[in-house]
Design a protein around this motif. Structure first.
Motif, short mmCIF file in Angstrom:
data_model
loop_
_atom_site.label_atom_id
_atom_site.label_comp_id
_atom_site.label_asym_id
_atom_site.label_seq_id
_atom_site.Cartn_x
_atom_site.Cartn_y
_atom_site.Cartn_z
N VAL A 229 -16.65 -9.82 -30.14
CA VAL A 229 -15.99 -10.59 -31.21
C VAL A 229 -16.96 -11.60 -31.82
O VAL A 229 -17.09 -11.71 -33.05
CB VAL A 229 -14.74 -11.29 -30.67
N ILE B 206 -18.41 -11.61 -35.63
CA ILE B 206 -18.21 -12.74 -36.55
C ILE B 206 -19.55 -13.27 -37.05
O ILE B 206 -19.73 -13.51 -38.25
CB ILE B 206 -17.40 -13.84 -35.85
N ARG B 207 -20.51 -13.45 -36.13
CA ARG B 207 -21.80 -14.01 -36.54
C ARG B 207 -22.58 -13.05 -37.42
O ARG B 207 -23.35 -13.45 -38.28
CB ARG B 207 -22.62 -14.35 -35.29
N ASN C 30 -21.10 -10.66 -39.36
CA ASN C 30 -20.23 -10.11 -40.41
C ASN C 30 -20.00 -8.61 -40.22
O ASN C 30 -19.98 -7.84 -41.18
CB ASN C 30 -20.81 -10.37 -41.80
N MET D 252 -16.39 -6.45 -34.34
CA MET D 252 -15.42 -7.47 -33.96
C MET D 252 -14.10 -6.84 -33.51
O MET D 252 -13.50 -7.25 -32.51
CB MET D 252 -15.17 -8.40 -35.15
N THR E 232 -9.29 -13.11 -37.67
CA THR E 232 -10.71 -12.74 -37.71
C THR E 232 -10.97 -11.66 -38.76
O THR E 232 -12.02 -11.69 -39.42
CB THR E 232 -11.17 -12.24 -36.33
N ASN E 233 -10.06 -10.73 -38.93
CA ASN E 233 -10.25 -9.71 -39.97
C ASN E 233 -10.24 -10.32 -41.36
O ASN E 233 -11.04 -9.96 -42.22
CB ASN E 233 -9.17 -8.62 -39.86
N VAL F 181 -11.05 -13.41 -42.10
CA VAL F 181 -12.28 -14.20 -42.26
C VAL F 181 -13.46 -13.30 -42.62
O VAL F 181 -14.23 -13.60 -43.56
CB VAL F 181 -12.57 -14.99 -40.96
N ILE F 182 -13.60 -12.19 -41.92
CA ILE F 182 -14.72 -11.28 -42.20
C ILE F 182 -14.59 -10.67 -43.59
O ILE F 182 -15.57 -10.56 -44.34
CB ILE F 182 -14.80 -10.18 -41.13
N ARG G 2 -15.59 -13.08 -46.24
CA ARG G 2 -17.05 -13.22 -46.31
C ARG G 2 -17.67 -12.07 -47.08
O ARG G 2 -18.67 -12.24 -47.78
CB ARG G 2 -17.63 -13.26 -44.89
#
Length: 433
Positions: free
Chosen positions: A369, A373-374, A376, A381, A420-421, A423-424, A427
């Protein structure tokens, strides 16, 4: 991508030299679909011709004399030899011809062995049949440089070791590993040439899956629990080697990374239960001094694989970044397997080995995960979240959590998926605020 390159050069995003390097790196796409169609139909044609010849012979089989049957039994193999010779002389660089002729040749070898054994009532068993078949078919892999023939060889070798275990044959199943090694040099040529080509990718998938099946069968005579170190080490090596030497843009082109990651996740999940550890005892070590070399070799293999994996993981950890944290976590799997096995040899410490893999699978999921995240990487993730969900579901059925705790845990994991999805995707610009 090829359609976008001229525009990217015009607006200054890419230089002409960079665009040309991209074209050289990925090759020309013109006619790629046509080449695939020709290749597939070439292989399919070889299979259908072989099957058709066998059916025609079978139709009149009972009315033929023994000599006529023998001649007909060798006729498909003779035609395969002639076709293979013609391809080597005239169509050596034609991939569809090579693959089709090789497939037909390998299939006729098996058909001829079966027919001759039936005609002359030659006794034997399934294990000997497959061993003879793959050894006679191995030269075809190298003569015609066929990836499909290599796949058939790996499948045949795995079937052979399965028959050895089922029939309780006198041959050691550890011969499975030398059999695989015989065909690896041919694949190494393809991997060095272009690890992203289908000639390297297809046998990679077949060999990776066959190893997952055959490794356990080959260790049938080793000590109880030896498979723990062997599988955690082998799967970690698959993943780390694939990430190190063959970085690919698509899942199809990443057989070693995919099989290694999924396999290690499944094995780690199984080891979070108590039953794999309850059959591991220190008294098994007393068998080493009184049994054959096959037992020692199997246990040595089960010890070497996790050792190699830990060394590779240590090398990766020295230069890993946050976006590659999952590589480091994968390397801890074999180490956990060795430590867990050592603890499980004490009858009262099996629960500690079980706890180690609960913590490891949790850390593996969190590592994926964080790396996703780091970096992308949405897929990486989500794989980490799936690992966490699998651990939660496993503990849901065999744990004594209250319904309140279970409900809160599921809500937190589900919220983690959604947040998290989003957020990615933001980005990447796929979702607007």
């Amino acid at each position: 991508m090829y359609e976008q390159l001229p525009g990217l050069v015009r607006d200054g995003t890419l230089t002409a030299e960079t665009a040309e390097r991209l074209r050289k790196r990925y090759g020309q796409p013109t006619g790629s679909g046509k080449r695939w169609a020709i290749l597939i139909f070439g292989v399919l044609g070889g299979v259908l011709i072989g099957a058709g010849v066998i059916l025609l012979v079978a139709h009149n089989w009972d009315d033929l004399s023994r000599s006529a049957r023998t001649a007909l039994a060798f006729a498909p193999l003779g035609s395969a030899l002639l076709l293979g010779g013609w391809v080597l002389a005239r169509r050596r660089e034609n991939l569809p011809w090579c693959e089709g002729a090789a497939t037909y040749w390998v299939l006729t070898i098996g058909a001829t062995i079966s027919l001759v054994a039936q005609i002359y009532q030659i006794s034997g068993d399934t294990a000997r049949f497959f061993l003879t078949w793959i050894l006679l078919g191995l030269p075809v892999v190298y003569l015609l440089r066929s990836s499909v023939a290599a796949c058939l060889y790996f499948i045949g070798a795995t079937t052979w070791v399965g028959c050895i275990n089922y029939l309780q044959h006198g041959i050691s199943p550890l011969w499975y590993w030398p059999l695989l090694v015989l065909a690896v040099p041919r694949l190494a040529q393809e991997w060095r040439s272009d690890c992203l080509s289908w000639q390297a990718t297809l046998p990679g998938w077949v060999l990776a899956v066959c190893l997952c099946i055959g490794a356990g069968l080959s260790l049938a005579g080793a000590m109880r629990g030896a498979w723990i170190g062997a599988y955690t080490g082998m799967l970690a090596i698959m993943y780390l080697a694939g990430m190190r030497w063959c970085k690919a843009p698509s899942v199809w082109q990443r057989p070693w990374q995919t099989v290694g990651a999924l396999g290690l996740g499944v094995v780690a999940l199984l080891l979070t239960y108590y039953w794999p550890w309850e059959h591991v005892h220190a008294t098994d070590w007393t068998r080493l001094g009184s049994h054959s070399g096959a037992l020692i070799t199997g246990n040595l293999l089960a010890a070497v694989l996790p050792g190699v994996a830990v060394v590779i993981a240590g090398w990766e950890a020295r230069q890993a970044k946050w976006a590659e944290l999952d590589r480091v976590m994968v390397g801890f799997g074999p180490l956990c397997g060795v430590v867990g096995y050592a603890l499980a040899t004490n009858r009262n410490c099996g629960v500690f080995a079980q706890a180690i893999f609960n913590v490891y699978l949790l850390a593996l999921g969190l590592g994926a995960v964080i790396a996703g995240i780091r970096g992308n990487k949405l897929g990486r993730m989500n794989v980490g979240l799936l690992a966490l969900s699998a651990l939660l579901i496993a503990r849901f059925f065999d744990g004594d959590w209250s319904f309140l705790a279970r409900g809160v845990a599921f809500i937190l994991v589900g919220a983690g998926f959604l947040i998290t999805n989003v957020v990615i995707l933001r980005r990447k610009g796929a979702v607007t605020a």
